[in-house]
Motif scaffolding. Structure first.
Motif, PDB file in Angstrom:
ATOM      1  N   HIS A 341       0.844  -1.202   0.000  1.00  9.55           N
ATOM      2  CA  HIS A 341       0.000   0.000   0.000  1.00  9.55           C
ATOM      3  C   HIS A 341       0.878   1.252   0.000  1.00  9.55           C
ATOM      4  O   HIS A 341       1.448   1.607   1.021  1.00  9.55           O
ATOM      5  N   HIS A 373      -5.003   7.189  -4.612  1.00 12.69           N
ATOM      6  CA  HIS A 373      -6.446   7.312  -4.352  1.00 12.69           C
ATOM      7  C   HIS A 373      -7.253   7.386  -5.644  1.00 12.69           C
ATOM      8  O   HIS A 373      -6.739   7.767  -6.688  1.00 12.69           O
ATOM      9  N   GLU A 412      -6.128   2.542  -4.626  1.00 13.03           N
ATOM     10  CA  GLU A 412      -6.905   2.438  -3.386  1.00 13.03           C
ATOM     11  C   GLU A 412      -8.272   2.991  -3.722  1.00 13.03           C
ATOM     12  O   GLU A 412      -8.522   4.188  -3.630  1.00 13.03           O
ATOM     13  N   HIS A 439     -13.711   5.495   2.705  1.00 13.68           N
ATOM     14  CA  HIS A 439     -13.134   6.771   3.144  1.00 13.68           C
ATOM     15  C   HIS A 439     -14.186   7.821   3.451  1.00 13.68           C
ATOM     16  O   HIS A 439     -13.851   8.939   3.839  1.00 13.68           O
ATOM     17  N   HIS A 467      -7.425  -0.963   5.419  1.00 13.03           N
ATOM     18  CA  HIS A 467      -7.849  -0.532   6.777  1.00 13.03           C
ATOM     19  C   HIS A 467      -9.312  -0.875   7.058  1.00 13.03           C
ATOM     20  O   HIS A 467     -10.178  -0.002   7.094  1.00 13.03           O
ATOM     21  N   ARG A 505      -3.108   4.145  12.345  1.00 12.19           N
ATOM     22  CA  ARG A 505      -4.166   3.205  11.960  1.00 12.19           C
ATOM     23  C   ARG A 505      -3.975   1.833  12.616  1.00 12.19           C
ATOM     24  O   ARG A 505      -4.776   1.412  13.413  1.00 12.19           O
ATOM     25  N   ASP A 528       0.872   2.200   3.732  1.00 10.66           N
ATOM     26  CA  ASP A 528       0.099   3.401   3.400  1.00 10.66           C
ATOM     27  C   ASP A 528       1.031   4.605   3.356  1.00 10.66           C
ATOM     28  O   ASP A 528       0.665   5.711   3.762  1.00 10.66           O
TER      29      ASP A 528
HETATM   30 ZN   LIG Z   1      -7.054   4.856   2.838  1.00  7.92          ZN
END
Ligand SMILES: [Zn+2]
Ligand SMILES: [Zn+2]
Length: 569
Positions: A341, A373, A412, A439, A467, A505, A528
């Protein structure tokens, strides 16, 4: 019971009596507790010599209670007090702007028995109409709650660890230091940490303390003693250092690493074997002869267990597994072959794909996953369809040049509130695989959120759910979702769950990872990363995986590249 534990009992009694408005007695109990806590020998020995009353501040009544505690491990008097006042009410005493009389009054009048209830009552102005109260009192209490929360300040593992490791290196430079280690929850790699505990053995504790206090980032010295000192660093993290005897090294390390629940169980095992376990060692009950404690391994072996990795010491079955020789062989940092990620500067990251590849190769990785994203996430500069496809082509070309290393093209991809993905299938099909994530719209009911996620991951191209609970430590609670159902659907649809290694996270968390493992759902770890420095957060991912009992085969990052390709593409 050791001195510390017995002292804790009397501190608690003092608090409980004070809440009830009892005069004088609380002070007496507190004084006794302080005496016991600072004794230079075990109170159990003094008890055996029938000399309890020789301790200043301990009279007939308290001596009787100490005897009862040593003989039975319990105290009837305390249990009765606890029945009258719940523990949470006692915790309200930590609010700096609130006195015991007020707490007891509010508990009886309004049933306020927690900080949460107190806050709600103040905010709803339920106190102001009461006699002797006003809006100012409410404001004052709210201010106290805020103060308490700030001073309680737990620190993220990243911050605490970032402080503990260099401090340990600093201490290791001191020649008087023989062994040195991090203990406490930082050694167990908990996601948030209160104070940091350091342990040292040395024949010259004075020199060690001097070195400890001379650390450049020390802001305040909280306590300075011969064998224990506490300081606060410039970033407000508190560090305690203890110097222990060589022959107690393992026992002290074990004791101060915890967790409390883990240690309680170990002591019970010791008692059953006619042994006594404390921070100084493991002893024969009758003769008080030390039979172990130089190393941690010795402690566990003497109790009939295999050595238990610190990350597992939470009393979640590790002791039973250790007795049967069935502890998991936990995944290790060296097993990790890549990162699942990563964001680039095409969305909200700061590095280019090439820069990430170079950094990853330096770390010995065999693959990375580019997962910027998706388009509707405008705050994070989500990629348009064209831009995503452009990036995919760029990755294809890059892969032709790379030897023994692969960049996976991914995204993502937002799962929108209706369960639809943020790109059409013809776009998603151009990628190696898709990572899906929530999200937005976190407040759906459990039913709705679970269905939304199931709809998202049921798309054949989706291989990872990022996540999975959406929590952000200290900022956002997990959203409501039926993870059991998600685990099942993952198995049915050949989808994997992410352990997001970003320190805020750490999602899935340790407890949920263990559940996923038991269900047979496999895990991918992704940092991430939004910059190159974030790549090293993999260590917190691995630590959390270990806390979740994960073994190499549960974590896809450890598989050979060829196998990963087969599983995901
Ligand atoms: Zn995310
Ligand atoms: Zn991300």
């Amino acid at each position: 019971m050791n001195n510390r534990e017995i002292a804790a009992v009397f501190f608690e009694i003092a608090d409980l009596l004070e809440l009830q408005g009892v005069a004088f007695k609380p002070k007496a109990y507190r004084k006794a507790a302080q005496q016991i806590e600072t004794l230079d020998r075990e109170i159990e020995e003094i008890y055996k010599e029938k000399k309890l009353k020789s301790i200043p501040g301990i009279g007939e009544a308290i001596a009787k209670k100490v005897s009862e505690l040593i003989e039975t491990g319990k105290l009837h008097y305390l249990e009765k007090l606890r029945e009258e006042i719940p523990k949470k009410v006692v915790q309200l005493m930590e609010i700096p702007t609130l006195g015991p009389k007020t707490i007891y009054f509010l508990y009886n009048e309004l049933g306020i028995d927690s900080v949460e209830k107190l806050r709600n009552a103040c905010e709803a102005h339920k106190l102001a109409p009461l006699k002797g109260f006003g809006e100012r009192t409410e404001e004052n209490i709210l201010k106290g709650i805020r103060l308490l929360e700030r001073s309680r300040g737990r620190h993220l593992l990243r911050e605490a660890y970032g402080d503990a490791v260099p401090y340990l290196e600093w201490m290791n430079k001191c020649r008087a230091v023989e062994h040195a280690s991090i203990a406490g929850s930082s050694r167990r790699m908990k996601e948030t940490i209160g104070d940091i505990d350091l342990l040292v053995t040395s024949k010259d504790s004075e020199k060690v303390m001097k070195k400890f206090l001379a650390y450049p980032q020390v802001k305040d010295v909280i306590a300075h003693g011969k064998t224990k000192s506490s300081i606060r660093l410039t970033d407000d993290v508190q560090i305690d250092l203890r110097v222990v005897a060589q022959e107690s090294w393992g026992a002290a390390l074990q004791y101060f690493t915890g967790s409390k629940a883990h240690n309680v169980k170990l002591r019970q095992i010791a008692i059953k074997k006619g042994l006594k376990l404390n921070e100084y060692g493991i002893f024969e009950k009758g003769t008080n002869k030390q039979i172990g404690g130089k190393t941690e391994d010795e402690i566990y072996k003497t109790l009939g267990l295999s050595w238990i990795p610190p990350e597992l010491r939470e009393d979640r079955g590790e002791i039973e597994a250790g007795q049967k020789g069935r502890l998991p062989k936990l995944v290790e940092a060296e097993d990790i072959k890549g990162d699942f990620h990563l964001h680039t500067r095409s969305s909200d990251g700061t590095a280019s794909i090439e820069e990430i590849v170079a950094a990853a190769q330096k770390m010995g990785y065999k693959f990375i996953t580019i997962s910027d994203h998706s388009q509707s996430l405008r705050v994070a500069h989500g990629l348009s369809e064209e831009k995503l496809l452009e990036q995919t082509k760029q990755i294809e070309k890059l892969n032709e040049r790379l030897d023994n290393f692969r960049v996976f093209s991914s995204t993502e991809c937002d799962i929108k509130s209706d369960g639809k993905l943020d790109y059409p299938n013809q776009v998603l099909n151009q990628l190696d695989f898709v990572i899906a994530a929530v999200h937005t719209k976190f407040k759906l009911s459990e039913e709705e959120m679970t269905q939304r996620v199931i709809d998202g991951i049921s798309n054949e191209k989706v291989k990872i759910l990022a996540h999975p609970t959406g929590r952000v430590l200290g900022q956002r609670d997990p959203y409501k979702i039926n993870l059991e159902r998600i685990f099942e659907v993952c198995l049915d649809t050949n989808t994997f769950l992410e352990l997001n290694a970003f320190p805020e996270r750490l999602d899935l968390n340790d407890v949920n990872l263990l559940k996923a493992k038991e269900k047979g759902t496999k895990i991918t770890i992704g940092t991430d990363s939004h910059s190159l420095t974030h790549l090293r957060y993999m260590q917190f991912g691995v630590a959390t995986a270990r806390r979740g009992w994960l073994e190499k085969q549960n974590v896809i990052n450890t598989y050979p590249l060829k196998e990963i390709e087969k599983m995901l593409i």
